[in-house]
Design a protein around this motif. Structure first.
Motif, PDB file in Angstrom:
ATOM      1  N   GLN A   1     -11.528  -3.060   4.908  1.00 18.86           N
ATOM      2  CA  GLN A   1     -12.093  -1.769   4.504  1.00 18.86           C
ATOM      3  C   GLN A   1     -11.045  -0.641   4.590  1.00 18.86           C
ATOM      4  OE1 GLN A   1     -13.133   1.204   6.220  1.00 18.86           O
ATOM      5  NE2 GLN A   1     -14.047   2.023   4.344  1.00 18.86           N
ATOM      6  N   PRO A   2     -10.225  -0.579   5.663  1.00 17.77           N
ATOM      7  CA  PRO A   2      -9.184   0.464   5.699  1.00 17.77           C
ATOM      8  C   PRO A   2      -8.172   0.324   4.560  1.00 17.77           C
ATOM      9  CG  PRO A   2      -9.575  -0.390   7.905  1.00 17.77           C
ATOM     10  CD  PRO A   2     -10.318  -1.284   6.958  1.00 17.77           C
TER      11      PRO A   2
ATOM     12  N   CYS B   1     -15.177  -1.167  -3.454  1.00 20.10           N
ATOM     13  CA  CYS B   1     -15.183  -0.156  -2.382  1.00 20.10           C
ATOM     14  C   CYS B   1     -16.614   0.099  -1.932  1.00 20.10           C
ATOM     15  CB  CYS B   1     -14.531   1.141  -2.856  1.00 20.10           C
ATOM     16  SG  CYS B   1     -12.729   1.027  -2.945  1.00 20.10           S
ATOM     17  N   GLU B   2     -16.741   0.552  -0.699  1.00 18.38           N
ATOM     18  CA  GLU B   2     -18.074   0.714  -0.121  1.00 18.38           C
ATOM     19  C   GLU B   2     -18.436   2.186   0.034  1.00 18.38           C
ATOM     20  OE1 GLU B   2     -17.108  -1.421   3.398  1.00 18.38           O
ATOM     21  OE2 GLU B   2     -16.456  -3.083   2.130  1.00 18.38           O
ATOM     22  N   GLY B   3     -19.724   2.436   0.031  1.00 18.50           N
ATOM     23  CA  GLY B   3     -20.294   3.720   0.436  1.00 18.50           C
ATOM     24  C   GLY B   3     -19.524   4.950   0.023  1.00 18.50           C
ATOM     25  N   GLU B   4     -19.009   5.629   1.009  1.00 18.29           N
ATOM     26  CA  GLU B   4     -18.383   6.933   0.816  1.00 18.29           C
ATOM     27  C   GLU B   4     -17.218   6.887  -0.167  1.00 18.29           C
ATOM     28  OE1 GLU B   4     -15.725  10.094   3.429  1.00 18.29           O
ATOM     29  OE2 GLU B   4     -16.902   8.565   4.469  1.00 18.29           O
TER      30      GLU B   4
ATOM     31  N   LEU C   1       0.828  -1.213   0.000  1.00 20.26           N
ATOM     32  CA  LEU C   1       0.000   0.000   0.000  1.00 20.26           C
ATOM     33  C   LEU C   1       0.861   1.260   0.000  1.00 20.26           C
ATOM     34  CD1 LEU C   1      -2.853  -1.143   2.410  1.00 20.26           C
ATOM     35  CD2 LEU C   1      -3.036  -0.706  -0.050  1.00 20.26           C
ATOM     36  N   ALA C   2       2.064   1.175   0.563  1.00 24.84           N
ATOM     37  CA  ALA C   2       2.968   2.330   0.532  1.00 24.84           C
ATOM     38  C   ALA C   2       3.422   2.627  -0.898  1.00 24.84           C
ATOM     39  CB  ALA C   2       4.182   2.075   1.430  1.00 24.84           C
TER      40      ALA C   2
ATOM     41  N   VAL D   1      -6.369   2.565  -1.081  1.00 23.31           N
ATOM     42  CA  VAL D   1      -6.333   2.475  -2.548  1.00 23.31           C
ATOM     43  C   VAL D   1      -7.282   3.504  -3.160  1.00 23.31           C
ATOM     44  CG1 VAL D   1      -6.679   1.001  -4.561  1.00 23.31           C
ATOM     45  CG2 VAL D   1      -5.757   0.012  -2.447  1.00 23.31           C
ATOM     46  N   ALA D   2      -8.494   3.612  -2.616  1.00 23.28           N
ATOM     47  CA  ALA D   2      -9.483   4.566  -3.135  1.00 23.28           C
ATOM     48  C   ALA D   2      -8.973   5.996  -3.030  1.00 23.28           C
ATOM     49  CB  ALA D   2     -10.804   4.411  -2.391  1.00 23.28           C
ATOM     50  N   GLY D   3      -8.304   6.308  -1.924  1.00 26.69           N
ATOM     51  CA  GLY D   3      -7.766   7.662  -1.734  1.00 26.69           C
ATOM     52  C   GLY D   3      -6.715   8.001  -2.776  1.00 26.69           C
ATOM     53  N   MET D   4      -5.856   7.044  -3.098  1.00 23.56           N
ATOM     54  CA  MET D   4      -4.842   7.260  -4.119  1.00 23.56           C
ATOM     55  C   MET D   4      -5.503   7.464  -5.482  1.00 23.56           C
ATOM     56  SD  MET D   4      -3.274   5.678  -6.874  1.00 23.56           S
ATOM     57  CE  MET D   4      -3.762   3.964  -6.652  1.00 23.56           C
TER      58      MET D   4
END
Length: 204
Positions: free
Chosen positions: A129-130, A163-166, A104-105, A135-138
């Motif tokens: 989920q975290p 990915c979920e929801g938000e 993830l880094a 990944v979603a943030g990137m």
């Protein structure tokens, strides 16, 4: 070693299939100290994958230990990526967390990599989920370019599915924020598949 030859790796895989639980552990133990070499071998990687599929996760800890510090390099390898995929599928998240932190880094580059992207997609499908949020943030930070990328667009599609929801909503909102960009994306040879996936998710 036997597992590193074409015929030998098939013999070892067959032996694993037929062995009792204790015998499987004994066969797997022969890989101890050789995990990095085996994971990048065109033949021995199949034996490692078979071990991961058949053995209880507690008997696989030595594989994860030997991969620590080398997870990103392994994810970028045409055979190593497959071993990582099996570990992500079959081991509990607490066990894979140390090597997934490494991956993830480096997730931005791995998402664009011919082999690394498959490992990132596996994290989206089987991770926590975290981990999906990382990944979603990137992806969110550079969504227009990544959605058009020959390789990374597959990761964007996987994120929309898993990915979920938000996190999913933010990705969709970012792609729809500019009508002209969205129209261009929908006609792009890679982006069009992303837009199709996005619309499918919006109908769910």
């Amino acid at each position: 070693p036997l597992a590193a030859s074409p015929a030998g790796c098939r013999v070892v895989q067959r032996a694993l299939d037929l062995a009792t639980g204790q015998e499987q552990i004994m066969i797997a133990e022969q890989m101890r100290g050789h995990v990095r070499d085996a994971s990048t071998s065109p033949h021995a990687n199949h034996v490692l994958q078979k071990c991961v599929e058949l053995l209880h996760p507690e008997n696989l800890q030595f594989i994860l230990d030997e991969m620590k510090g080398h997870a990103v390099v392994t994810a970028r390898h045409r055979f190593g990526c497959r071993v990582l995929e099996r570990l992500i599928e079959h081991c509990p998240s607490w066990q894979t967390e140390p090597i997934l932190e490494e991956i993830l880094a480096g997730v931005s580059q791995l998402s664009r990599h011919t082999f690394g992207n498959f490992v990132v997609q596996h994290i989206l499908e089987h991770g926590t989920q975290p981990q999906r949020k990382v990944v979603a943030g990137m992806l969110y930070s550079d969504i227009q370019r990544l959605a058009r990328h020959r390789v990374a667009s597959h990761v964007v599609r996987a994120a929309l599915v898993h990915c979920e929801g938000e996190d999913r909503d933010r990705l969709i909102a970012a792609m729809r924020a500019d009508a002209n960009e969205l129209a261009d994306l929908s006609h792009h040879h890679c982006g069009s598949f992303v837009v199709r996936e996005m619309r499918r998710e919006m109908r769910r």
